[in-house]
Scaffold this active site. Structure first.
Site, PDB file in Angstrom:
ATOM      1  N   GLU A   1      -1.960  -9.389   2.983  1.00  0.00           N
ATOM      2  CA  GLU A   1      -2.127 -10.032   4.295  1.00  0.00           C
ATOM      3  C   GLU A   1      -3.584 -10.343   4.610  1.00  0.00           C
ATOM      4  O   GLU A   1      -3.881 -11.218   5.429  1.00  0.00           O
ATOM      5  CB  GLU A   1      -1.524  -9.153   5.409  1.00  0.00           C
ATOM      6  CG  GLU A   1      -2.244  -7.852   5.695  1.00  0.00           C
ATOM      7  CD  GLU A   1      -1.759  -6.662   4.877  1.00  0.00           C
ATOM      8  OE1 GLU A   1      -1.900  -5.520   5.345  1.00  0.00           O
ATOM      9  OE2 GLU A   1      -1.248  -6.889   3.754  1.00  0.00           O
TER      10      GLU A   1
ATOM     11  N   CYS B   1       0.831  -1.210   0.000  1.00  0.00           N
ATOM     12  CA  CYS B   1       0.000   0.000   0.000  1.00  0.00           C
ATOM     13  C   CYS B   1       0.869   1.264   0.000  1.00  0.00           C
ATOM     14  O   CYS B   1       1.482   1.569  -1.007  1.00  0.00           O
ATOM     15  CB  CYS B   1      -0.978  -0.035   1.171  1.00  0.00           C
ATOM     16  SG  CYS B   1      -2.402   1.060   0.941  1.00  0.00           S
TER      17      CYS B   1
ATOM     18  N   HIS C   1      -3.474  -5.152  -0.150  1.00  0.00           N
ATOM     19  CA  HIS C   1      -3.033  -5.702   1.131  1.00  0.00           C
ATOM     20  C   HIS C   1      -3.084  -7.229   1.061  1.00  0.00           C
ATOM     21  O   HIS C   1      -4.108  -7.835   1.412  1.00  0.00           O
ATOM     22  CB  HIS C   1      -3.937  -5.211   2.270  1.00  0.00           C
ATOM     23  CG  HIS C   1      -3.716  -3.790   2.649  1.00  0.00           C
ATOM     24  ND1 HIS C   1      -2.850  -3.406   3.653  1.00  0.00           N
ATOM     25  CD2 HIS C   1      -4.238  -2.642   2.150  1.00  0.00           C
ATOM     26  CE1 HIS C   1      -2.844  -2.086   3.764  1.00  0.00           C
ATOM     27  NE2 HIS C   1      -3.682  -1.602   2.867  1.00  0.00           N
TER      28      HIS C   1
END
Length: 541
Positions: free
Chosen positions: A517, A380, A515
């Protein structure tokens, strides 16, 4: 009809209700049941999207664009599946919905009250989640006795009445403190907590006892007798080396037997073989690697919950312990000696964030990774700053800047798109003065991946859906200059927005706008994060 398990907490917060709920759900899912989870947050914020990371920790983004509590991330990581934004609601959402209905006249002029209108709204949402599932686990945030939690307690009490005692179960997570000076474990806090629950009209069917030390059988019997709970329904939850060991600990204590008996689920035999192998590699890995984690919220680790877990998961799959070297990006700006820490790491990760604070420190870390050929992953803001650093120090555009930090910059390498299509296909408008809540590119978006790139090597696909949470984008007007100088644009959205960049003459330097994750799970690690750890390990060796 779905069966409901309600998880409440007593004595104090942060006892691990989320991990407890996710662990039980995991065991039920591995037993072949169709399971989902719901988190109820009693705060009045509509969602955690505008809350400070220092206040609330990470904001977890769902596939369908919801900004939710970080416990939803735990649910997804444990269950290995995506969960909807409907699976997390707040008091703010409940009251907003009821007030809107009242303004429309939906209540036909009646006096709108906590009971039945607020409690009915809560029940409707819980029942809606339960459609098409065998079991729904509902975690109620906060602790028993909190004023803001009372309407929820009343709602779940009513649900038990409505669905019948064999279709609803109450599990209470409570603290059994160890008093070092006296050398004793104390049951009184738990007894008082259960008494408060009963006063509200709820009798727990199971106790999960959080403790620093193991509970003797005599103490379990005392709790069972004083709280009117079966002995085999008093479950110990002592501190574990990793949260992923908790389901295995519960299984050893035969937690599924009383759950199955109460809810009439039949014999449950979960297959935890793969889970057990991964936990062994988390606890005792064969190798290790050191990663510099550069961020602006590093004093509050919960702000990066999903990313930390993603590093642990990737390490487990590679039989490697990931040691994190925490570096505050703001400190990098004022303390040049901290740059020495980067000399001793095997990879550099620059995480996301909002606002100008600490940005120059991130740029320094990125420049160091680029010039010293250290594996780099930017996420990001970590991608946006990688492009700004490249523009300043390789292209020579010294005034390169993001409009987030200087709306009037002459060189807007990172800029604000006034119009974009959101995850649900709706057109969104935003300016520098647009309210913060819900005005970002949120949720899952398709990224088209260029072949023969490090991104393609990682995903082994020319298309992937990853989740976003940001307002600003890399300015496509600079794309030709960037690529001519050696920066590859390896991923784009369907609309042509730049989603990923990497460097041509570098062992492994990849930065992504999304993102990764948020789609990472213990049993299914995200490919780009796993590849980053793999390359860091390779170059270390």
């Amino acid at each position: 009809m779905a069966k409901y398990i309600f998880i409440t907490g007593g004595v104090l917060s942060s006892l691990g209700k989320g991990v407890t709920s996710a662990s039980i759900a995991t065991l039920l899912k591995h037993s072949g049941l169709n399971v989902t989870m719901l988190k109820i947050d009693p705060y009045i914020n509509v969602d955690p999207g505008t809350m400070s990371p220092f206040e609330h920790g990470e904001v977890f983004v769902t596939e369908d664009g919801g900004e939710t509590d970080l416990d939803i991330g735990n649910y997804e990581r444990f269950l290995n599946e995506s969960i909807s934004k409907k699976n997390n609601f707040t008091t703010g959402q409940i009251y907003l919905s009821v007030i809107q209905k009242e303004r429309r006249g939906d209540y036909l002029g009646k006096t709108v009250q906590i009971i039945p209108h607020i409690t009915n709204e809560i029940k409707d949402r819980i029942y809606d989640i339960g459609k098409n599932f065998d079991v729904v686990l509902v975690e109620l945030g906060g602790t028993v006795g909190d004023i803001e939690g009372l309407p929820y307690m009343e709602a779940i009490r009513q649900i038990r009445q409505e669905v019948g005692s064999k279709n609803a179960m109450f599990i209470h997570v409570t603290l059994v403190p160890y008093i070092k000076a006296a050398g004793e474990l104390k049951t009184k806090p738990t007894q008082h907590s259960v008494q408060e629950l009963r006063r509200i009209g709820i009798t727990p069917n199971m106790l999960i006892c959080r403790s620093e030390v193991n509970l003797p059988k005599s103490l379990k019997r005392k709790l069972a007798n004083s709280c009117d709970i079966d002995y085999h329904s008093v479950i110990e939850a002592s501190d574990a080396k990793t949260i992923y060991k908790v389901p295995l600990s519960f299984l050893k204590q035969n937690i599924l037997i009383p759950i199955s008996e109460h809810l009439q689920l039949g014999e449950l035999n979960p297959d935890m073989t793969q889970w057990n192998e991964l936990v062994k590699k988390i606890v005792e890995p064969a190798d290790e690697v050191k990663i510099a984690f550069v961020g602006k919220y590093v004093t509050h680790k919960e702000s990066y919950k999903s990313l930390i877990e993603a590093l642990i998961h990737s390490g487990a799959w590679l039989d490697t312990r990931v040691n994190i070297e925490w570096i505050d990006s703001e400190d990098l700006e004022s303390k040049p000696e901290l740059m020495e820490k980067l000399e001793d790491v095997d990879g550099i990760l620059v995480a996301g964030g909002f606002g100008k604070r600490g940005v120059e420190g991130k740029l320094k870390a990125i420049q160091y990774a680029r010039e010293n050929k250290i594996p780099y992953l930017g996420i990001c803001l970590g991608m946006q700053m990688a492009v700004v650093e490249f523009a300043r120090n390789v292209l020579g555009i010294k005034e390169a800047e993001s409009q987030e930090f200087d709306p009037d910059t002459k060189e807007p390498i990172i800029y604000l798109i006034d119009e974009f299509i959101d995850a649900s296909g709706q057109k969104q408008l935003r300016t520098h003065k647009t309210p913060l809540g819900g005005t970002m590119r949120l949720g899952g978006y398709e990224c088209l991946i260029k072949k023969d790139t490090k991104l393609y090597e990682s995903y082994q696909s020319d298309k992937v859906i990853e989740r976003h949470r940001h307002r600003y984008e890399v300015n496509g007007d600079y794309a030709d200059k960037l690529e001519k100088a050696g920066m590859i644009i390896s991923g784009k959205s369907k609309e042509g927005l730049i989603e990923a960049v990497e460097l041509k003459d570098h062992p492994w330097f990849v930065a992504v706008q999304f993102h990764p994750e948020f789609t990472n799970r213990l049993q299914n690690p995200n490919p780009i994060i796993k590849k980053f750890i793999e390359k860091s390990l390779e170059l270390k060796k």
